[in-house]
Structure formats: structure tokens, C-alpha cells
Design a protein around this motif. Sequence first.
Motif, PDB file in Angstrom:
ATOM      1  N   GLY A   1      25.121  20.461   3.805  1.00 38.00           N
ATOM      2  CA  GLY A   1      25.654  20.889   5.099  1.00 38.00           C
ATOM      3  C   GLY A   1      25.851  22.401   5.152  1.00 38.00           C
ATOM      4  O   GLY A   1      25.551  23.052   6.154  1.00 38.00           O
ATOM      5  N   LEU A   2      26.325  22.954   4.033  1.00 37.57           N
ATOM      6  CA  LEU A   2      26.529  24.400   3.948  1.00 37.57           C
ATOM      7  C   LEU A   2      25.185  25.120   4.116  1.00 37.57           C
ATOM      8  O   LEU A   2      25.077  26.106   4.870  1.00 37.57           O
ATOM      9  CB  LEU A   2      27.152  24.742   2.596  1.00 37.57           C
ATOM     10  CG  LEU A   2      27.501  26.198   2.341  1.00 37.57           C
ATOM     11  CD1 LEU A   2      28.647  26.644   3.230  1.00 37.57           C
ATOM     12  CD2 LEU A   2      27.892  26.408   0.881  1.00 37.57           C
ATOM     13  N   ALA A   3      24.166  24.604   3.424  1.00 36.50           N
ATOM     14  CA  ALA A   3      22.824  25.193   3.533  1.00 36.50           C
ATOM     15  C   ALA A   3      22.322  25.077   4.977  1.00 36.50           C
ATOM     16  O   ALA A   3      21.771  26.044   5.534  1.00 36.50           O
ATOM     17  CB  ALA A   3      21.868  24.482   2.581  1.00 36.50           C
ATOM     18  N   GLY A   4      22.546  23.910   5.576  1.00 35.36           N
ATOM     19  CA  GLY A   4      22.126  23.696   6.964  1.00 35.36           C
ATOM     20  C   GLY A   4      22.795  24.680   7.899  1.00 35.36           C
ATOM     21  O   GLY A   4      22.155  25.244   8.802  1.00 35.36           O
ATOM     22  N   PHE A   5      24.083  24.931   7.667  1.00 35.47           N
ATOM     23  CA  PHE A   5      24.833  25.868   8.502  1.00 35.47           C
ATOM     24  C   PHE A   5      24.276  27.290   8.361  1.00 35.47           C
ATOM     25  O   PHE A   5      24.081  27.993   9.358  1.00 35.47           O
ATOM     26  CB  PHE A   5      26.316  25.829   8.098  1.00 35.47           C
ATOM     27  CG  PHE A   5      27.169  26.838   8.809  1.00 35.47           C
ATOM     28  CD1 PHE A   5      27.508  26.665  10.144  1.00 35.47           C
ATOM     29  CD2 PHE A   5      27.619  27.978   8.139  1.00 35.47           C
ATOM     30  CE1 PHE A   5      28.289  27.604  10.805  1.00 35.47           C
ATOM     31  CE2 PHE A   5      28.387  28.918   8.795  1.00 35.47           C
ATOM     32  CZ  PHE A   5      28.733  28.734  10.126  1.00 35.47           C
TER      33      PHE A   5
ATOM     34  N   TRP B   1      18.689  31.404  11.773  1.00 38.97           N
ATOM     35  CA  TRP B   1      17.779  31.095  12.896  1.00 38.97           C
ATOM     36  C   TRP B   1      18.331  31.728  14.187  1.00 38.97           C
ATOM     37  O   TRP B   1      17.574  32.343  14.943  1.00 38.97           O
ATOM     38  CB  TRP B   1      17.659  29.584  13.046  1.00 38.97           C
ATOM     39  CG  TRP B   1      16.904  29.151  14.270  1.00 38.97           C
ATOM     40  CD1 TRP B   1      15.550  29.133  14.429  1.00 38.97           C
ATOM     41  CD2 TRP B   1      17.459  28.702  15.509  1.00 38.97           C
ATOM     42  NE1 TRP B   1      15.219  28.697  15.680  1.00 38.97           N
ATOM     43  CE2 TRP B   1      16.377  28.423  16.372  1.00 38.97           C
ATOM     44  CE3 TRP B   1      18.763  28.503  15.978  1.00 38.97           C
ATOM     45  CZ2 TRP B   1      16.563  27.956  17.676  1.00 38.97           C
ATOM     46  CZ3 TRP B   1      18.942  28.031  17.262  1.00 38.97           C
ATOM     47  CH2 TRP B   1      17.860  27.767  18.100  1.00 38.97           C
ATOM     48  N   SER B   2      19.641  31.633  14.384  1.00 37.60           N
ATOM     49  CA  SER B   2      20.277  32.232  15.562  1.00 37.60           C
ATOM     50  C   SER B   2      20.068  33.743  15.573  1.00 37.60           C
ATOM     51  O   SER B   2      19.775  34.342  16.611  1.00 37.60           O
ATOM     52  CB  SER B   2      21.781  31.944  15.574  1.00 37.60           C
ATOM     53  OG  SER B   2      21.999  30.576  15.581  1.00 37.60           O
TER      54      SER B   2
ATOM     55  N   ALA C   1      20.695  20.212  -3.731  1.00 37.93           N
ATOM     56  CA  ALA C   1      20.822  19.781  -2.326  1.00 37.93           C
ATOM     57  C   ALA C   1      20.796  21.010  -1.415  1.00 37.93           C
ATOM     58  O   ALA C   1      20.177  21.001  -0.343  1.00 37.93           O
ATOM     59  CB  ALA C   1      22.113  18.987  -2.129  1.00 37.93           C
ATOM     60  N   PHE C   2      21.462  22.082  -1.846  1.00 35.02           N
ATOM     61  CA  PHE C   2      21.488  23.331  -1.080  1.00 35.02           C
ATOM     62  C   PHE C   2      20.071  23.925  -0.995  1.00 35.02           C
ATOM     63  O   PHE C   2      19.568  24.260   0.090  1.00 35.02           O
ATOM     64  CB  PHE C   2      22.447  24.326  -1.749  1.00 35.02           C
ATOM     65  CG  PHE C   2      22.648  25.599  -0.973  1.00 35.02           C
ATOM     66  CD1 PHE C   2      23.724  25.745  -0.120  1.00 35.02           C
ATOM     67  CD2 PHE C   2      21.745  26.660  -1.091  1.00 35.02           C
ATOM     68  CE1 PHE C   2      23.910  26.913   0.605  1.00 35.02           C
ATOM     69  CE2 PHE C   2      21.908  27.821  -0.369  1.00 35.02           C
ATOM     70  CZ  PHE C   2      22.998  27.952   0.485  1.00 35.02           C
ATOM     71  N   ILE C   3      19.432  24.022  -2.166  1.00 34.43           N
ATOM     72  CA  ILE C   3      18.102  24.652  -2.232  1.00 34.43           C
ATOM     73  C   ILE C   3      17.088  23.866  -1.396  1.00 34.43           C
ATOM     74  O   ILE C   3      16.287  24.453  -0.651  1.00 34.43           O
ATOM     75  CB  ILE C   3      17.645  24.761  -3.716  1.00 34.43           C
ATOM     76  CG1 ILE C   3      18.571  25.727  -4.469  1.00 34.43           C
ATOM     77  CG2 ILE C   3      16.197  25.216  -3.822  1.00 34.43           C
ATOM     78  CD1 ILE C   3      18.391  25.738  -5.971  1.00 34.43           C
ATOM     79  N   VAL C   4      17.137  22.542  -1.506  1.00 30.17           N
ATOM     80  CA  VAL C   4      16.167  21.693  -0.794  1.00 30.17           C
ATOM     81  C   VAL C   4      16.296  21.886   0.722  1.00 30.17           C
ATOM     82  O   VAL C   4      15.288  22.000   1.439  1.00 30.17           O
ATOM     83  CB  VAL C   4      16.355  20.203  -1.196  1.00 30.17           C
ATOM     84  CG1 VAL C   4      15.635  19.268  -0.239  1.00 30.17           C
ATOM     85  CG2 VAL C   4      15.858  19.987  -2.614  1.00 30.17           C
ATOM     86  N   VAL C   5      17.529  21.974   1.220  1.00 35.21           N
ATOM     87  CA  VAL C   5      17.726  22.146   2.672  1.00 35.21           C
ATOM     88  C   VAL C   5      17.164  23.503   3.128  1.00 35.21           C
ATOM     89  O   VAL C   5      16.492  23.589   4.159  1.00 35.21           O
ATOM     90  CB  VAL C   5      19.219  21.990   3.050  1.00 35.21           C
ATOM     91  CG1 VAL C   5      19.465  22.395   4.502  1.00 35.21           C
ATOM     92  CG2 VAL C   5      19.670  20.547   2.841  1.00 35.21           C
ATOM     93  N   VAL C   6      17.401  24.566   2.332  1.00 28.67           N
ATOM     94  CA  VAL C   6      16.862  25.885   2.692  1.00 28.67           C
ATOM     95  C   VAL C   6      15.325  25.847   2.682  1.00 28.67           C
ATOM     96  O   VAL C   6      14.660  26.360   3.597  1.00 28.67           O
ATOM     97  CB  VAL C   6      17.383  26.981   1.726  1.00 28.67           C
ATOM     98  CG1 VAL C   6      16.742  28.328   2.049  1.00 28.67           C
ATOM     99  CG2 VAL C   6      18.894  27.094   1.826  1.00 28.67           C
ATOM    100  N   MET C   7      14.784  25.205   1.650  1.00 21.13           N
ATOM    101  CA  MET C   7      13.320  25.111   1.558  1.00 21.13           C
ATOM    102  C   MET C   7      12.753  24.309   2.729  1.00 21.13           C
ATOM    103  O   MET C   7      11.698  24.665   3.272  1.00 21.13           O
ATOM    104  CB  MET C   7      12.912  24.446   0.238  1.00 21.13           C
ATOM    105  CG  MET C   7      13.062  25.384  -0.948  1.00 21.13           C
ATOM    106  SD  MET C   7      12.544  24.574  -2.451  1.00 21.13           S
ATOM    107  CE  MET C   7      12.160  25.987  -3.461  1.00 21.13           C
ATOM    108  N   ALA C   8      13.466  23.257   3.103  1.00 21.19           N
ATOM    109  CA  ALA C   8      13.015  22.443   4.243  1.00 21.19           C
ATOM    110  C   ALA C   8      13.053  23.281   5.520  1.00 21.19           C
ATOM    111  O   ALA C   8      12.111  23.239   6.336  1.00 21.19           O
ATOM    112  CB  ALA C   8      13.899  21.206   4.383  1.00 21.19           C
TER     113      ALA C   8
END
Lengths: 281, 303
Positions: free
Chosen positions: A27-31, A37-38, A113-120
Motif C-alpha cells: 500500500g505504501l508503494a502504491g501511495f 504519477w500526480s 511487496a514494496f518493490i513489486v508494486v513499484v515495478m508493476a
Amino acid sequence: MSKLLRADFVRLFKSRIFWIGVLFMAGLAGFIVFTRWSDMQAVPDYYCFADDFFLIGSMYIGIVISVFMGIFVSTEYSSGTIRNKHVIGHSRMSMYLSNLIICSTASVIMNLAFIVVVMAGSALGIIGRFDISTDKIIFLILAETFSVISITSIVLVVYMLITGRIAGFIAIIMCFAMIITAVAIENRLSAKEYIEPYTFTVTSEDGTEQEIEQPLMKNPKYLTGTKKKVFQFFHDTLPVDQMMQMSNEKTCDTNFILSSIAVIVITTGAGIFIFRKKDLK
Amino acid sequence: MDYVLKTNELCKHYRHFKALNEVSMHIPKGAIYGFVGKNGAGKTTLIRLICGLQYPTSGDFALYGVKNTDKAIADSRSRMGAVVETPSIYPSMTAEDNLKMQYRLLGLPSFDGVQDLLKLVGLENTGKKKAKHFSLGMKQRLGIAIALCGNPDFLILDEPINGLDPQGIIEVRELILKLNHEKQITVLISSHILDELAKLATHYGFIDSGRIVKEMSAEELEQACRKCIHMTVTDTKILARVLDGMKITYKILDEKTADVYAKPNFSQLALALSKENCEVISMEEHDENLESFFMNLVGGALS
């Protein structure tokens, strides 16, 4: 020890606090991906490379695993299950090592989990691509994984040797202290030798303004000689310092991995030595 | 006699405080051994040493004949189950999951027997209820079930009925008796609730201030606590002859005192003694239970 590992892995993957930790890091990575992006939307010329922040999750991992281990490991003391493990014949060393393996696995998964979200986010084009080579990405992730395990081994010493709520307090304070120390060391090492000349304006009581020119000055915080070597040694050895370098500067070499292994061996060796003598009340 | 546990002058010191002082105790195979002592007498400390949670300052013990200093003690411990102080249970797991966890820790190949154990301790209908929502009695029974995983033949229960309501006390008592009678499990129970121990124990060990003051079987204790008439007469030899004639059991204590284990017809007894020129000086009824026996042994009140 295989019996212990089998039982503890089942407990880990059934543990709610472990999955909360994984979701928190994701969630932190997503945020962070969303904020970048913003920024990219708001500023047309701004391009955000994924490698600028794909490793910064590790800066928070110490705090997250302190909370996780505070529940996962401390429960063993509060519920008396650590006594039970010993009573049925498991040695203290295997109990300690099993906890190290389990908690390290949990920390690494949370960090990934953090790295995967950033990579995604990067793969989906939400943020920019990676500017560094795939080999370097893999090496950085590998080195960071060792740093994460070394932080886990430091936190584990606290939870295995100190019982009660004070252990959680000490572990979290220690993690904050490691972050503050890393920032302080980074600041001292990056201090320039000279303070550039600059001017500033002073307004007197009658309203007249006077411009004062400050000449080129020697920076008292600039490190030299042995002092600089000592600071650099800690900067390259302490796990949070390593993470900071890897995250900010993408600098990393095999010495980082070797020093992480040294931290793991020293803390685990000392932890087992004391734990074997500890009265399990 | 086969002993499951023998301790030899076991000591545990905390700086200058002697928690255990040369404790030697012997637990026969198949016994329910009541370990009796006040709070702080050293019961839990001894149990911790046996379980390997703490190390003795000096002395040793043997579990199934294996000394505590021997590496094989870990194998001996795997034949033992224990509930030390509080039941060792994971509060966020169900009763079944707790037992499965213990099976994994013991390396048992399958979960066969989990349902039987739950049934044995009366927790077969707890379903998905987590252990943290169990009553104290249920937790205690779950702790015992966990200790029973792997079919141990020696069970150590530290204060198993502390804090239980009367129903819980009965449930735990019946469970212990069932385990001892049906599965021939040797049980060591520490407690300071003596009335309860008296309903269970086949052997006793009394501890006070870190020292074993007496070890005895339930029969010996019963003899010691037997109801009797304590008589003082001018000559116990004459008393013995008269009581033999009346077929009454007795115990001569010295030249003038004796305990008579029945209620004879006192007029006839006094008359018979008088004929032999023996006078009755005093007679008093003597009735001692485990509690008064213990207090006479160690002095002071039970806490």
C-alpha cells in the motif's frame, strides 16, 4: 530444526499481522507511485524514473518488522509456547535460528511487496521506466535483501533476549535511532569542504539596508583523515546506511553484502550465546 | 522400584537466595505425585529445572535414568509433557489448530489422534472458537491436551487447578485420574490446594523453603492421618495386651502413650485395664487431614 521450521512457517503464513505487514508495504508503494504519477501529470517536463524510489521501502522496513516481530515473536513468550518448544526437546540454538529464518523470510517478503508494486507501476506506464540496467537492479535487490536480513537479526536479538512490552519499545526506538544515525552520517559525509561565498541583507533600525558579503569559508563540518574513514566505514557497514546509499545513489558493491553477512553472524552469534544462558521464565 | 524422575541434591540459587536447597525427590512409575508446598516454596523452580527452562546451580536429576547433563536428556524430555505455570497455547488459534501445531513441532507424520485428544479433554465441540475466548478451565484442558500430544508417559502439571471454578476443578481432576488409570501416565502435580491433591495423589512430596521435608506414599499418609484415640495410661504393655484381646489395632508411641485406631467400648476397656492394675490417665480423639499434617510438618499457615 526442520520440525520447528515446518511448524513456524505454517504459523507465519496463517498470521494476520504478517499479511497486514505485506499489505502495508504494498500500500505504501502504491501511495508513492500514485503521488509520483500526480507529479508527472501536474508538471509536464517532469519524468519520474522508477529507480529513483523502488528501494526506499527498505527505509521503513525496520519499523514494520519491529511491529511484526513484536507480535509474532513476543507472543511466544507471553503465551508460554517458547517454554513448550524447549520442553519437548528443541534446543535453544535451533529455536533462535528458526526464528531468524522465519522473521527474515517475513521481512524479505514485505520488502519485496514494496518493490513489486513499484515495478508493476513502471511496467504499466503509471510512472517512468528504469534508468539502470537489469543486472544492476537485480544486484541492488540482492544486496538490499541482505541488509533487510541484517536489520531483522538486530531486532531479533532484542525480542529473544528481552521479555515484555519494553522489548517492542526498545526495538522501535532502535530502528528510529538507526535511521537518524544514517541521516546524520550521510549529512556529515556529504558536507562540502568550503562554504561558498554568499551575500545577505541586514536592515538597520532607521530602515536603511546594508548588503554584507560572506567570503569563501572552510566548512567546520567537513570530515578529513581518520574521522572521515570512520564515518565512511559505518556508512558502508550499518544496514540502514547501506539502504540509504542503494536507494539514493544506486551505489552498491559486494562489500555491502559481506558487511551485512558479518552483522548477521555477529548479532546471531551473540544472541544465541546469551539466549542459551537465559532463564526461560 | 522404577523411577521416572529422581533428583539428587538439586540446588538453585539466585545470588544469596536459595530457591532450591539440596532437593532429592523420587517419582515412581505410574504414580500421581502430589508436590505440596506453600507459594514460593520452590515447586515451580524445580519443575522449570526438570523441563530445562532453567539450569541447576548444583546437583543433578535423572529422567528415565538419563542424567540432565547427558545429551540424551532431550530425547527423555520428548517422552514428557508439561504445563508449566500457564498453558502453552497460541491464543489466536483454535483448539484443533493448537494441537496440529504441537504435532508439527513434534514432527508427527499425521494429525491422527487430534480429534481423540480433543474428545479426551472435552473440547471436541469448540469448532472455530479461538483459544483466547476460552474459559480458564478450557485453556487448562487444552494445555493438558497439548502436553499429551505424542503420547508422553510422564506429565508435569504445575498448579493445574489454580483459578478454576468448582466445575473446572472437577473436570481437570477427572481428566488426570483418567490419564493415570487408562493410559498409565505418571503425573507430577504441584499444588497448594491440598484437599484436591488428597483426592488424586498416590505419592506425596512436601517442600518448604526449597527443601523436601518429607516424601511418602498415600498409604503412609493415610496411616499418619488416621482417626484415632490418643491414650495416656500408666503402662502401655498392659494396654497392648488388653487391646490384643479385644482385637483392636493400635500403635504404641512410648511407655505411657498409644494411638488406638477404633472406638472401643470405653467402659469395658477401662474395666479390663483396671483389672490388670493399669490406669487410664487421659483419652483424646485425634483427627488429622492432609492440611493439618502439612502444617505440622512445616509450621505456619498455608498461603
